[in-house]
Design an enzyme around this catalytic site. Structure first.
Site, short mmCIF file in Angstrom:
data_model
loop_
_atom_site.label_atom_id
_atom_site.label_comp_id
_atom_site.label_asym_id
_atom_site.label_seq_id
_atom_site.Cartn_x
_atom_site.Cartn_y
_atom_site.Cartn_z
N ARG A 69 3.88 2.86 6.25
CA ARG A 69 3.13 1.67 5.82
C ARG A 69 4.05 0.46 5.91
O ARG A 69 5.11 0.43 5.30
CB ARG A 69 2.63 1.86 4.40
CG ARG A 69 1.83 0.67 3.90
CD ARG A 69 1.38 0.86 2.47
NE ARG A 69 0.25 1.76 2.35
CZ ARG A 69 -0.18 2.25 1.18
NH1 ARG A 69 0.43 1.92 0.06
NH2 ARG A 69 -1.22 3.05 1.14
N ARG A 183 3.67 1.24 -12.36
CA ARG A 183 2.61 1.65 -11.43
C ARG A 183 2.59 0.65 -10.29
O ARG A 183 3.31 -0.35 -10.30
CB ARG A 183 1.27 1.62 -12.20
CG ARG A 183 0.16 2.57 -11.76
CD ARG A 183 0.54 4.00 -11.74
NE ARG A 183 -0.61 4.87 -11.67
CZ ARG A 183 -1.14 5.37 -10.56
NH1 ARG A 183 -0.65 5.05 -9.38
NH2 ARG A 183 -2.18 6.18 -10.62
N LYS A 184 1.70 0.87 -9.32
CA LYS A 184 1.57 -0.10 -8.23
C LYS A 184 1.15 -1.47 -8.77
O LYS A 184 0.62 -1.57 -9.89
CB LYS A 184 0.55 0.39 -7.21
CG LYS A 184 -0.87 0.30 -7.71
CD LYS A 184 -1.90 0.96 -6.79
CE LYS A 184 -2.09 0.25 -5.49
NZ LYS A 184 -3.34 0.73 -4.80
N GLY A 461 -13.00 7.54 0.40
CA GLY A 461 -13.08 9.00 0.39
C GLY A 461 -12.95 9.66 -0.97
O GLY A 461 -13.19 10.86 -1.11
N CYS A 466 -9.70 3.00 -2.39
CA CYS A 466 -8.94 2.20 -1.42
C CYS A 466 -9.86 1.42 -0.48
O CYS A 466 -9.50 0.36 -0.01
CB CYS A 466 -8.04 3.10 -0.59
SG CYS A 466 -6.96 4.14 -1.58
N GLY A 467 -11.04 1.96 -0.22
CA GLY A 467 -12.01 1.28 0.66
C GLY A 467 -12.87 0.29 -0.10
O GLY A 467 -13.82 -0.26 0.45
#
Ligand code: SRM
Ligand code: SF4
Length: 540
Positions: A69, A183-184, A461, A466-467
């Site tokens: 990434r 966390r992110k 998914g 994420c989408g």
């Protein structure tokens, strides 16, 4: 900074424990060693987790073939950089591919660990970095994809995004100050009027806002001299950003960002990012990983205390938020041909079906940018790309390029707004296959239906989102469901997502539709809610 050694290790989740044992960034110095050891002999925690600190993701679905990434600040890269990415993917033949991501970024697939030292050298040579792009780090920082091109923009975000990335990553080298967040962390900044970055779904977002002179710092007004151009009605207003905090999606909870009641001039944005990150790093919750994002800390403290702590860290009194922000447009997708603010120049947005690219596509995109534009390529959060700076005199020839058959400038109306996360092909969290299914479903729907305007359909998914199904007109989230007593792949359906001005998150309206039964359900939704009409049967 919180001394992790003083926190009882039993109160830390397993990720915190391995981070406390060895910082993720430490693997940067071990790449040569890993390359000669091979992925099977490596320490599993280094392989499966710590490598993500340098943007290298072990894929349990395709063991030995890693994903990389990148960081592409503001989604802008050069044709030279794109060629380097294409070369990396090309060496893996059929196993190599790339995706444009929902954070205006690029991921590469098929990567072998033995090639990492050479790949990192190639990246370094063209100023590309992957550092801190995964796990508990600040992710790719998004900005307006048409920054500096758009005649109506209020602020060009490019430099600020780069400055934030440089602060967070120590100019791309890696910055141990910010490699152990709880966390992110997602940051977005927009200077346009259409909220092109989905500000509302970021942990920290900056949206354009003018502040009355008396509320803003006096020194700014005199400094801004040329302020008239940026001021909508009077020179008594100063340009800056209202700050939003705490937006995030997770399997457990999804929240839109809330106002921090702070306004900052552009030159204070980097310092504010630093202050928020330091407060999050030192106080964020680390016991339960499902409750570690910024919003959980804000909940625990209350927004007033959170604001006060950030202000303390910032070191100066905050200016309260402007009464309103300047996000007053519907969101644009930038697909198609558009005039730039520079005379005789155009930007052209090309549609990439579900963001998937192969080496030959990437070389072709680089060539288009070089031959017709200024060598620059821009990515959008809708997983598409833009070639800017195409002269009027070259536009006609550009539009005859064969690659536009694959990457259309006027795609069909459902295809145009389709977004999909990675899904089961490469992601081990996935409950369903997404990208191929998304494409097949859209084609089938378009064969049956006529539409008058685009409908934004997003596939994701699994509940990690994420989408971004919650920002879609119709969001489809992978799940497992049952049909005739058998477990099958299915989706939960989200609706009501609104983007651009007055953005709001969609909610789940139907659960557990088997994927094999989805087509008629979507057909009905499109007819009932989005004005689609069944096509007339073709005359024989
Ligand atoms: Fe994501 C984890 C892919 C944007 C929420 N995401 C993952 C992992 C890394 C899981 C894994 O290790 O397999 C996925 C990698 C799969 C692969 O091989 O590609 C993954 N996320 C993606 C991308 C590629 C989706 C895409 O097809 O575009 C996006 C990469 C963005 C980037 O360039 O950095 C991506 N992920 C997002 C977004 C959307 C956004 O940022 O606007 C979200 C929701 C917003 C948010 O984070 O608040 C998102 N991803 C997650 C989560 C849930 C986070 C949480 O707090 O629980 C996970 C799981 C986790 O972190 O534990 C996750
Ligand atoms: Fe993987 Fe789930 Fe994210 Fe899709 S939403 S990329 S399946 S983690």
């Amino acid at each position: 900074m919180t001394d992790l050694a003083t926190t009882t290790t039993t109160s830390l989740n397993k990720f915190e424990k391995f981070k406390a044992e060895k910082d993720g960034l430490a693997v940067k110095e071990e790449i040569e060693k890993f390359a000669s050891l091979g992925w099977e002999a490596m320490d599993e925690t280094d392989r499966d987790h710590r490598l993500k600190w340098v943007g290298v993701f072990f894929r349990p679905v395709t063991p030995g073939k890693f994903m990389m990434r990148m960081r592409i600040p503001n989604g802008i890269l050069s044709c030279e950089q794109m060629r380097v990415l294409a070369e990396v993917v090309q060496r893996y033949g059929d196993e190599g591919s790339a995706d444009i991501t929902t954070r205006q970024n690029i991921q590469l697939r098929g990567i072998r660990i033995e090639d990492l030292p050479e790949i990192f050298d190639k990246f370094h040579a063209v100023n590309l970095t992957t550092v801190q792009s995964g796990m508990d780090n600040v992710r790719n920082i998004t900005g307006d994809p048409v920054a500096g091109l758009d005649a109506d923009e209020l602020f060009d975000t490019r430099e600020l995004v780069q400055q934030i990335q440089d602060m967070v990553t120590n100019n791309g080298v890696g910055n141990p100050e910010f490699t152990n967040l709880p966390r992110k962390f997602n940051i977005a900044i927009t200077g346009g009027r259409d909220n092109s970055v989905h500000a509302e779904i970021n942990d920290l977002a900056f949206v354009p806002a003018f502040k009355e002179a008396e509320g803003a710092r006096g020194d700014l007004i005199s400094e801004q001299g040329a302020g008239e151009e940026m001021t909508p009605s009077s020179s008594q207003k100063v340009f800056g950003f209202n700050v939003l905090v705490g937006g995030f999606f997770s399997a457990k909870r999804c929240e839109a960002a809330v106002p921090l009641n702070v306004w900052v001039p552009p030159e204070d944005v980097v310092a504010l990012c630093r202050a928020v990150l330091e407060v999050f790093r030192d106080n964020g919750l680390r016991a339960n990983r499902q409750k570690a994002r910024l919003m959980w800390l804000m909940d625990e403290w209350g927004i007033e205390k959170f604001r006060a702590e950030v202000e303390k860290q910032f070191g100066r009194s905050f200016i309260s938020a402007a009464v309103r922000d300047e996000i007053d447009w519907e969101k644009r997708d930038h697909v198609g041909v558009y005039k730039q603010k520079q005379p005789e120049l155009n930007y052209v947005g090309l549609h990439v079906p579900v963001g998937r690219l192969y080496a030959e596509d990437m070389f072709e995109i680089a060539r288009l940018a070089e031959v017709y534009g200024s060598g620059e390529i821009r990515l959008t959060v809708e997983q598409n790309f833009i070639i800017p700076n195409i002269a009027d005199s070259l536009l006609e020839t550009f539009l005859t390029e064969p690659v536009l058959d694959k990457f259309a400038i006027n795609p069909t109306l459902l295809m145009r707004s389709l977004v999909s996360c990675t899904g089961a092909q490469f992601c081990n969290f996935a409950l369903i296959e997404t990208k191929n299914r998304a494409l097949a479903t859209i084609k089938a729907l378009e064969a049956e239906l006529e539409l008058t305007h685009p409908v934004r359909i997003h596939w994701t998914g699994c509940p990690n989102s994420c989408g971004q199904p919650q920002v879609a007109d119709i969001g489809l989230m992978g799940t497992k469901t049952r049909k005739n007593g058998k477990a099958v792949e299915g989706v939960d359906i989200y609706m009501g997502g609104k983007v651009g001005k007055e953005a709001q998150l969609g909610t789940c309206v139907t659960k557990g539709i088997p994927c094999e039964d989805l087509l008629p359900v979507l057909r009905e939704l499109l007819v009932e809610h989005f004005g689609a009409r069944l096509r007339e049967p073709a005359a024989v």
